[in-house]
Design a protein around this motif. Structure first.
Motif, PDB file in Angstrom:
ATOM      1  N   THR A  96     -10.059  33.314 -81.995  1.00  0.00           N
ATOM      2  CA  THR A  96      -9.249  34.283 -81.347  1.00  0.00           C
ATOM      3  C   THR A  96      -8.921  33.651 -79.892  1.00  0.00           C
ATOM      4  O   THR A  96      -7.927  33.515 -79.457  1.00  0.00           O
ATOM      5  CB  THR A  96     -10.018  35.481 -81.170  1.00  0.00           C
ATOM      6  OG1 THR A  96     -10.343  36.024 -82.509  1.00  0.00           O
ATOM      7  CG2 THR A  96      -9.158  36.444 -80.511  1.00  0.00           C
ATOM      8  N   ALA A  97     -10.040  32.949 -79.272  1.00  0.00           N
ATOM      9  CA  ALA A  97      -9.900  32.344 -78.087  1.00  0.00           C
ATOM     10  C   ALA A  97      -8.736  31.299 -78.226  1.00  0.00           C
ATOM     11  O   ALA A  97      -8.196  30.869 -77.432  1.00  0.00           O
ATOM     12  CB  ALA A  97     -11.207  31.650 -77.580  1.00  0.00           C
ATOM     13  N   LEU A  98      -8.923  30.348 -79.141  1.00  0.00           N
ATOM     14  CA  LEU A  98      -8.005  29.171 -79.515  1.00  0.00           C
ATOM     15  C   LEU A  98      -6.495  29.687 -79.495  1.00  0.00           C
ATOM     16  O   LEU A  98      -5.540  29.268 -78.764  1.00  0.00           O
ATOM     17  CB  LEU A  98      -8.227  28.388 -80.692  1.00  0.00           C
ATOM     18  CG  LEU A  98      -7.289  27.412 -81.038  1.00  0.00           C
ATOM     19  CD1 LEU A  98      -7.565  26.047 -80.171  1.00  0.00           C
ATOM     20  CD2 LEU A  98      -7.597  26.850 -82.511  1.00  0.00           C
ATOM     21  N   ILE A  99      -6.247  30.837 -80.103  1.00  0.00           N
ATOM     22  CA  ILE A  99      -5.079  31.400 -80.481  1.00  0.00           C
ATOM     23  C   ILE A  99      -4.497  31.840 -79.039  1.00  0.00           C
ATOM     24  O   ILE A  99      -3.330  32.017 -78.474  1.00  0.00           O
ATOM     25  CB  ILE A  99      -4.976  32.443 -81.384  1.00  0.00           C
ATOM     26  CG1 ILE A  99      -5.056  31.894 -82.864  1.00  0.00           C
ATOM     27  CG2 ILE A  99      -3.647  33.160 -81.415  1.00  0.00           C
ATOM     28  CD1 ILE A  99      -5.251  32.648 -84.081  1.00  0.00           C
ATOM     29  N   GLY A 100      -5.291  32.585 -78.362  1.00  0.00           N
ATOM     30  CA  GLY A 100      -5.211  33.171 -76.916  1.00  0.00           C
ATOM     31  C   GLY A 100      -4.757  31.987 -75.894  1.00  0.00           C
ATOM     32  O   GLY A 100      -3.890  32.249 -75.098  1.00  0.00           O
ATOM     33  N   CYS A 101      -5.596  31.029 -76.099  1.00  0.00           N
ATOM     34  CA  CYS A 101      -5.412  29.771 -75.080  1.00  0.00           C
ATOM     35  C   CYS A 101      -3.905  29.154 -75.463  1.00  0.00           C
ATOM     36  O   CYS A 101      -3.223  28.714 -74.444  1.00  0.00           O
ATOM     37  CB  CYS A 101      -6.251  28.734 -75.231  1.00  0.00           C
ATOM     38  SG  CYS A 101      -7.899  29.173 -74.522  1.00  0.00           S
ATOM     39  N   PHE A 102      -3.663  29.034 -76.837  1.00  0.00           N
ATOM     40  CA  PHE A 102      -2.349  28.615 -77.176  1.00  0.00           C
ATOM     41  C   PHE A 102      -1.168  29.346 -76.370  1.00  0.00           C
ATOM     42  O   PHE A 102      -0.010  28.858 -76.204  1.00  0.00           O
ATOM     43  CB  PHE A 102      -2.138  28.557 -78.882  1.00  0.00           C
ATOM     44  CG  PHE A 102      -0.772  28.248 -79.357  1.00  0.00           C
ATOM     45  CD1 PHE A 102      -0.379  26.936 -79.131  1.00  0.00           C
ATOM     46  CD2 PHE A 102      -0.070  29.254 -79.679  1.00  0.00           C
ATOM     47  CE1 PHE A 102       0.996  26.657 -79.870  1.00  0.00           C
ATOM     48  CE2 PHE A 102       1.223  28.914 -80.335  1.00  0.00           C
ATOM     49  CZ  PHE A 102       1.663  27.627 -80.205  1.00  0.00           C
ATOM     50  N   CYS A 103      -1.578  30.919 -76.641  1.00  0.00           N
ATOM     51  CA  CYS A 103      -0.279  31.796 -76.297  1.00  0.00           C
ATOM     52  C   CYS A 103      -0.047  31.398 -74.691  1.00  0.00           C
ATOM     53  O   CYS A 103       1.051  31.431 -74.068  1.00  0.00           O
ATOM     54  CB  CYS A 103      -0.654  32.874 -76.404  1.00  0.00           C
ATOM     55  SG  CYS A 103      -0.383  33.309 -78.236  1.00  0.00           S
ATOM     56  N   GLY A 104      -1.110  31.548 -73.905  1.00  0.00           N
ATOM     57  CA  GLY A 104      -1.224  31.243 -72.669  1.00  0.00           C
ATOM     58  C   GLY A 104      -0.531  30.006 -72.059  1.00  0.00           C
ATOM     59  O   GLY A 104       0.100  29.915 -71.246  1.00  0.00           O
ATOM     60  N   ALA A 105      -0.764  29.082 -72.928  1.00  0.00           N
ATOM     61  CA  ALA A 105      -0.135  27.542 -72.502  1.00  0.00           C
ATOM     62  C   ALA A 105       1.076  27.595 -72.651  1.00  0.00           C
ATOM     63  O   ALA A 105       2.266  27.157 -72.117  1.00  0.00           O
ATOM     64  CB  ALA A 105      -0.903  26.469 -73.395  1.00  0.00           C
ATOM     65  N   PHE A 106       1.515  28.417 -73.904  1.00  0.00           N
ATOM     66  CA  PHE A 106       3.086  28.673 -74.312  1.00  0.00           C
ATOM     67  C   PHE A 106       3.830  29.290 -73.317  1.00  0.00           C
ATOM     68  O   PHE A 106       5.042  28.923 -72.704  1.00  0.00           O
ATOM     69  CB  PHE A 106       3.317  29.371 -75.620  1.00  0.00           C
ATOM     70  CG  PHE A 106       4.578  29.625 -75.765  1.00  0.00           C
ATOM     71  CD1 PHE A 106       5.302  28.618 -76.454  1.00  0.00           C
ATOM     72  CD2 PHE A 106       5.232  30.734 -75.798  1.00  0.00           C
ATOM     73  CE1 PHE A 106       6.847  28.785 -76.833  1.00  0.00           C
ATOM     74  CE2 PHE A 106       6.588  31.215 -76.308  1.00  0.00           C
ATOM     75  CZ  PHE A 106       7.023  30.150 -76.806  1.00  0.00           C
ATOM     76  N   VAL A 107       3.159  30.527 -72.467  1.00  0.00           N
ATOM     77  CA  VAL A 107       3.856  31.265 -71.470  1.00  0.00           C
ATOM     78  C   VAL A 107       4.028  30.560 -70.200  1.00  0.00           C
ATOM     79  O   VAL A 107       5.094  30.328 -69.566  1.00  0.00           O
ATOM     80  CB  VAL A 107       3.007  32.496 -71.184  1.00  0.00           C
ATOM     81  CG1 VAL A 107       3.404  33.032 -69.942  1.00  0.00           C
ATOM     82  CG2 VAL A 107       2.794  33.519 -72.189  1.00  0.00           C
ATOM     83  N   PHE A 108       2.926  29.648 -69.890  1.00  0.00           N
ATOM     84  CA  PHE A 108       2.900  28.777 -68.616  1.00  0.00           C
ATOM     85  C   PHE A 108       3.860  27.787 -68.633  1.00  0.00           C
ATOM     86  O   PHE A 108       4.832  27.534 -67.851  1.00  0.00           O
ATOM     87  CB  PHE A 108       1.816  28.237 -68.148  1.00  0.00           C
ATOM     88  CG  PHE A 108       0.832  29.153 -67.305  1.00  0.00           C
ATOM     89  CD1 PHE A 108       0.847  29.486 -65.983  1.00  0.00           C
ATOM     90  CD2 PHE A 108      -0.062  30.135 -67.891  1.00  0.00           C
ATOM     91  CE1 PHE A 108       0.219  30.252 -65.358  1.00  0.00           C
ATOM     92  CE2 PHE A 108      -1.009  30.952 -67.219  1.00  0.00           C
ATOM     93  CZ  PHE A 108      -0.818  31.195 -65.782  1.00  0.00           C
ATOM     94  N   PHE A 109       4.053  26.907 -69.949  1.00  0.00           N
ATOM     95  CA  PHE A 109       5.278  25.919 -69.934  1.00  0.00           C
ATOM     96  C   PHE A 109       6.457  26.540 -69.998  1.00  0.00           C
ATOM     97  O   PHE A 109       7.486  26.011 -69.492  1.00  0.00           O
ATOM     98  CB  PHE A 109       4.724  25.198 -71.094  1.00  0.00           C
ATOM     99  CG  PHE A 109       3.650  24.216 -71.027  1.00  0.00           C
ATOM    100  CD1 PHE A 109       3.763  23.272 -69.835  1.00  0.00           C
ATOM    101  CD2 PHE A 109       2.590  24.163 -71.771  1.00  0.00           C
ATOM    102  CE1 PHE A 109       2.734  22.593 -69.954  1.00  0.00           C
ATOM    103  CE2 PHE A 109       1.675  22.987 -71.648  1.00  0.00           C
ATOM    104  CZ  PHE A 109       1.505  22.316 -70.649  1.00  0.00           C
ATOM    105  N   GLY A 110       6.728  27.775 -70.509  1.00  0.00           N
ATOM    106  CA  GLY A 110       7.892  28.627 -70.615  1.00  0.00           C
ATOM    107  C   GLY A 110       8.274  28.613 -69.143  1.00  0.00           C
ATOM    108  O   GLY A 110       9.545  28.704 -68.879  1.00  0.00           O
ATOM    109  N   GLY A 111       7.277  29.211 -68.367  1.00  0.00           N
ATOM    110  CA  GLY A 111       7.734  29.502 -66.733  1.00  0.00           C
ATOM    111  C   GLY A 111       8.237  28.141 -66.079  1.00  0.00           C
ATOM    112  O   GLY A 111       9.018  28.135 -65.506  1.00  0.00           O
ATOM    113  N   TYR A 112       7.570  26.976 -66.735  1.00  0.00           N
ATOM    114  CA  TYR A 112       7.811  26.006 -65.964  1.00  0.00           C
ATOM    115  C   TYR A 112       9.167  25.344 -66.308  1.00  0.00           C
ATOM    116  O   TYR A 112       9.964  24.783 -65.753  1.00  0.00           O
ATOM    117  CB  TYR A 112       6.820  24.815 -66.389  1.00  0.00           C
ATOM    118  CG  TYR A 112       7.198  23.228 -65.878  1.00  0.00           C
ATOM    119  CD1 TYR A 112       6.658  22.972 -64.461  1.00  0.00           C
ATOM    120  CD2 TYR A 112       7.952  22.477 -66.645  1.00  0.00           C
ATOM    121  CE1 TYR A 112       6.898  21.820 -64.098  1.00  0.00           C
ATOM    122  CE2 TYR A 112       8.225  21.218 -66.082  1.00  0.00           C
ATOM    123  CZ  TYR A 112       7.900  20.823 -64.744  1.00  0.00           C
ATOM    124  OH  TYR A 112       7.809  19.645 -64.362  1.00  0.00           O
TER     125      TYR A 112
END
Length: 128
Positions: A96-112
């Motif tokens: 669950t933490a792995l999938i959550g961190c993947f989603c967090g990275a996706f959001v931040f790189f999308g913002g970039y």
């Protein structure tokens, strides 16, 4: 266990079906950036370029730092899962933490990636 693996594979397939077209759209910008006009079409208004550039640089700094931290977290959690240094009871927590961190990275790189559009939208979308 087999069912969980199939669910994860289905989730990853679904993510790739969504991410691949978005990355193809995002690569159409001039220097790799997606501007407001790329996202919403040509506008007639003008925005203060100094504020736009400042907002864009702040969004890129925050997006890059957040993406970096989440990516490092994904790597660390993946190594822990791969080498089996966790107990059987905590494996679902780590997945669950792995999938959550993947989603967090996706959001931040999308913002970039969408920093130009976000900066102009923060100004009220004057150029959109």
């Amino acid at each position: 266990m087999k069912k969980k693996v199939l669910v994860v594979l289905f989730f990853l397939t679904l993510c790739m079906a969504v991410i691949a077209p978005m990355s193809a759209f995002a690569a159409t910008g001039g220097a790799g950036d997606v501007s407001c006009s790329d996202t919403f079409g040509k506008g007639t208004g003008t925005a203060d370029q100094t504020i736009t550039d400042t907002l864009k640089s702040v969004i890129k700094i925050i997006g890059g730092a957040g993406g970096l931290l989440f990516t490092l977290a994904v790597m660390i959690i993946a190594i822990m899962i791969i080498f089996g240094s966790i107990s059987a009871q905590k494996r679902s927590t780590y997945w669950t933490a792995l999938i959550g961190c993947f989603c967090g990275a996706f959001v931040f790189f999308g913002g970039y990636k969408f920093a130009g559009a976000i900066a102009q939208l923060a100004q009220g979308g004057a150029a959109c």
